[in-house]
Design a protein around this motif. Structure first.
Motif, PDB file in Angstrom:
ATOM      1  N   ALA A   1       1.241   2.887  -4.123  1.00 59.74           N
ATOM      2  CA  ALA A   1       1.577   3.340  -5.474  1.00 59.74           C
ATOM      3  C   ALA A   1       0.339   3.922  -6.146  1.00 59.74           C
ATOM      4  N   THR A   2       0.580   4.874  -7.037  1.00 62.13           N
ATOM      5  CA  THR A   2      -0.500   5.480  -7.807  1.00 62.13           C
ATOM      6  C   THR A   2      -1.227   4.421  -8.633  1.00 62.13           C
ATOM      7  N   GLN A   3      -2.557   4.523  -8.659  1.00 62.94           N
ATOM      8  CA  GLN A   3      -3.366   3.640  -9.497  1.00 62.94           C
ATOM      9  C   GLN A   3      -3.984   4.479 -10.610  1.00 62.94           C
ATOM     10  N   LEU A   4      -3.569   4.179 -11.853  1.00 59.28           N
ATOM     11  CA  LEU A   4      -4.118   4.894 -13.001  1.00 59.28           C
ATOM     12  C   LEU A   4      -5.060   3.909 -13.691  1.00 59.28           C
ATOM     13  N   VAL A   5      -6.354   4.212 -13.652  1.00 55.50           N
ATOM     14  CA  VAL A   5      -7.353   3.253 -14.126  1.00 55.50           C
ATOM     15  C   VAL A   5      -8.054   3.826 -15.361  1.00 55.50           C
ATOM     16  N   PRO A   6      -7.683   3.349 -16.555  1.00 50.40           N
ATOM     17  CA  PRO A   6      -8.264   3.906 -17.785  1.00 50.40           C
ATOM     18  C   PRO A   6      -9.740   3.565 -17.948  1.00 50.40           C
TER      19      PRO A   6
END
Ligand code: SME
Length: 174
Positions: free
Chosen positions: A92-97
Motif C-alpha cells: 500500500a502507498t505510504q504517505l508520510v507528512p
C-alpha cells in the motif's frame, strides 16, 4: 526530440499534463530501464518542492536502488525497514507528512522532511516502489496520492516487466 515543458495551474491540471507527457515518452517503448529512467526525470523536473524521485526494485527479497534523480541514495533496503520496505510489506502507498515521526524512516538525504512511496504491483507481484521525497513537511496530500498512483499504474501498464519478473527474487503477493 521530446519537448519537456511545465504547465502552470492547479495541481490537477499539472498532474494531467504530467500523465500525458509520461504516455508520450513511453509511446512505442516498453523497456523497463529506459522508461523508469525517463519517469524519474519527468517527476523530478515536473513536481515542485521535490529533492528526490526514483525507484527501488525487488531483488532477492530486498529493494535495490533503480533509476532516480536527486542526491546519491542508499543502495539496498531490506523490506523490514524504512518507508519503502513498509510499502512492500503492506502492499500500500505510504504517505508520510513528517519523516521524523515515521519509525524506521531511512534518511538518505538529511534535508528530506516528507515522502510518498507507492508500490508497483504487476499482476500479483511487487516489482518495486516509486519513492518521491520533499524538503518541505506535508508536501504530499491525497490529491498527490491519487495522481501518483495513476502514474504508477501507467508505468505498470506500459512497461514490459518480464525481465524483472523472471528474476526469482521478485516478491510474490501473499
Ligand atoms: N526514505 C526511504 C529510503 C529511500 S530514500 O528516501 C531515497 C525509506 O525510508 O525507505
Amino acid at each position: 526530440m521530446f519537448a519537456f515543458d511545465r504547465v502552470e495551474g492547479d495541481p490537477a491540471t499539472r498532474y494531467q499534463h504530467l500523465l500525458r507527457q509520461a504516455e508520450s515518452l513511453m509511446e512505442g517503448e516498453r523497456d523497463w530501464l529506459a522508461n523508469l529512467a525517463n519517469a524519474a526525470s519527468l517527476l523530478y523536473h515536473s513536481l515542485n518542492q521535490v529533492n528526490w524521485a526514483g525507484f527501488y526494485l525487488m531483488k532477492k527479497e530486498e529493494l535495490v536502488l533503480g533509476p532516480f534523480m536527486g542526491l546519491p541514495a542508499c543502495i539496498r533496503i531490506p523490506i523490514s525497514k524504512g518507508v519503502c520496505g513498509t510499502a512492500v510489506r503492506e502492499k500500500a502507498t505510504q504517505l508520510v507528512p513528517d519523516v521524523l515521526q515515521f519509525p524506521g524512516h531511512i534518511a538518505c538525504d538529511a534535508s528530506t522532511r516528507s515522502e510518498i512511496v507507492i508500490p508497483l504491483l504487476v499482476a500479483d507481484r511487487i516489482v518495486g516502489v516509486l519513492d518521491i521525497d520533499s524538503p518541505v513537511p506535508q508536501r504530499f496530500d491525497e490529491e498527490d496520492r491519487q495522481y501518483l498512483e495513476r502514474f504508477a499504474h501507467l508505468l505498470v501498464d506500459k512497461i514490459d516487466w518480464a525481465p524483472l519478473l523472471e528474476d526469482e527474487g521478485v516478491r510474490h503477493q501473499t
